[in-house]
Each structure stands twice: as C-alpha cells, then as structure tokens.
Design a protein around this motif. Structure first.
Motif, PDB file in Angstrom:
ATOM      1  N   LYS A  76       0.818  -1.201   0.000  1.00  0.00           N
ATOM      2  CA  LYS A  76       0.000   0.000   0.000  1.00  0.00           C
ATOM      3  C   LYS A  76       0.862   1.267   0.000  1.00  0.00           C
ATOM      4  CE  LYS A  76      -4.559  -0.309   1.919  1.00  0.00           C
ATOM      5  NZ  LYS A  76      -5.383  -0.185   3.088  1.00  0.00           N
ATOM      6  N   SER A  77       2.032   1.198   0.613  1.00  0.00           N
ATOM      7  CA  SER A  77       2.872   2.382   0.718  1.00  0.00           C
ATOM      8  C   SER A  77       3.418   2.830  -0.635  1.00  0.00           C
ATOM      9  CB  SER A  77       4.024   2.125   1.677  1.00  0.00           C
ATOM     10  OG  SER A  77       4.839   1.095   1.173  1.00  0.00           O
ATOM     11  N   LEU A  78       3.504   1.932  -1.600  1.00  0.00           N
ATOM     12  CA  LEU A  78       3.967   2.303  -2.935  1.00  0.00           C
ATOM     13  C   LEU A  78       2.987   3.237  -3.640  1.00  0.00           C
ATOM     14  CD1 LEU A  78       5.389  -1.064  -4.272  1.00  0.00           C
ATOM     15  CD2 LEU A  78       6.655   0.934  -3.502  1.00  0.00           C
ATOM     16  N   PHE A  79       1.708   3.075  -3.391  1.00  0.00           N
ATOM     17  CA  PHE A  79       0.692   3.851  -4.075  1.00  0.00           C
ATOM     18  C   PHE A  79       0.131   4.981  -3.218  1.00  0.00           C
ATOM     19  CE2 PHE A  79       0.534  -0.446  -5.906  1.00  0.00           C
ATOM     20  CZ  PHE A  79       0.947  -0.127  -7.180  1.00  0.00           C
ATOM     21  N   LYS A  80       0.838   5.329  -2.169  1.00  0.00           N
ATOM     22  CA  LYS A  80       0.379   6.388  -1.288  1.00  0.00           C
ATOM     23  C   LYS A  80       0.539   7.746  -1.971  1.00  0.00           C
ATOM     24  CE  LYS A  80       0.554   7.096   3.604  1.00  0.00           C
ATOM     25  NZ  LYS A  80       1.293   6.872   4.825  1.00  0.00           N
ATOM     26  N   LYS A  81      -0.428   8.625  -1.795  1.00  0.00           N
ATOM     27  CA  LYS A  81      -0.375   9.941  -2.402  1.00  0.00           C
ATOM     28  C   LYS A  81       0.680  10.787  -1.702  1.00  0.00           C
ATOM     29  CE  LYS A  81      -3.223  13.748  -3.877  1.00  0.00           C
ATOM     30  NZ  LYS A  81      -4.531  14.344  -3.928  1.00  0.00           N
ATOM     31  N   GLN A  82       1.419  11.545  -2.516  1.00  0.00           N
ATOM     32  CA  GLN A  82       2.467  12.392  -1.979  1.00  0.00           C
ATOM     33  C   GLN A  82       1.845  13.544  -1.198  1.00  0.00           C
ATOM     34  OE1 GLN A  82       4.943  13.828  -5.111  1.00  0.00           O
ATOM     35  NE2 GLN A  82       6.813  13.377  -4.025  1.00  0.00           N
ATOM     36  N   GLN A  83       2.402  13.825  -0.040  1.00  0.00           N
ATOM     37  CA  GLN A  83       1.872  14.886   0.807  1.00  0.00           C
ATOM     38  C   GLN A  83       2.326  16.268   0.337  1.00  0.00           C
ATOM     39  OE1 GLN A  83      -0.368  14.339   3.075  1.00  0.00           O
ATOM     40  NE2 GLN A  83      -0.254  12.117   2.835  1.00  0.00           N
ATOM     41  N   THR A  84       3.595  16.387  -0.043  1.00  0.00           N
ATOM     42  CA  THR A  84       4.104  17.682  -0.504  1.00  0.00           C
ATOM     43  C   THR A  84       4.271  17.640  -2.017  1.00  0.00           C
ATOM     44  OG1 THR A  84       6.384  16.956  -0.201  1.00  0.00           O
ATOM     45  CG2 THR A  84       5.357  18.114   1.639  1.00  0.00           C
TER      46      THR A  84
END
Length: 88
Positions: A2-10
């Motif tokens: 799941k961490s690979l497809f996490k949306k970038q925060q900045t």
C-alpha cells in the motif's frame, strides 16, 4: 504494498533554473506562433514530422546497408597514434 501507491503529501517543486528556462521557452514559442493560424501550425507540424521521420529512416538504412560501408569510411576521422616508448 500500500505504501507504494500512497499519495504524496508535498508537491514536487522544480529547481528555479529549470522553471525559469521553461517559462522563457514558453514565452518565446508563444511569440513565434502568435500570428499563425491553426491550419499553418498543423501544416508545420506535419512537415516537421515527415522530415524527422524520413531522416530517421535514412539513418536506419545507412546503418544496416552493407554497400554503404566505404562511404562511411570516407567520412570517418582516422587518427594516427604515435607510440612513445617511455622506458629506456
């Protein structure tokens, strides 16, 4: 996984030189094509595509043709290396 497809925060920020060059390029292209109609722009795009495509085909033909090898030798720069013997 799941961490690979996490949306970038900045958001990603480009370097200021890259951004400046991109802005200047866009302004220059805008000035160059400002007075041209869509038909002329389309014709220029087709002409550019045909020219670059034919150049690509020509380069591929020259690279793979065996009969064109002597012509390639004429254009190649042949350097003569002088061997020096440092040990005496």
């Amino acid at each position: 996984m799941k961490s690979l497809f996490k949306k970038q925060q900045t958001p990603f920020v480009y370097h200021r030189y890259y951004h400046s060059a991109q802005t200047k390029w866009a302004q220059k292209m805008d000035v160059l094509v400002n007075g041209l109609s869509k038909r002329k722009l389309l014709c220029l795009l087709v002409l550019f595509s045909i020219l670059t495509g034919s150049y690509l085909v020509y380069n591929i033909y020259v690279a793979f043709s065996k009969s064109d090898f002597p012509t390639a030798q004429k254009t190649a720069v042949i350097s003569k290396i002088k061997i020096t013997n440092f040990k005496k």
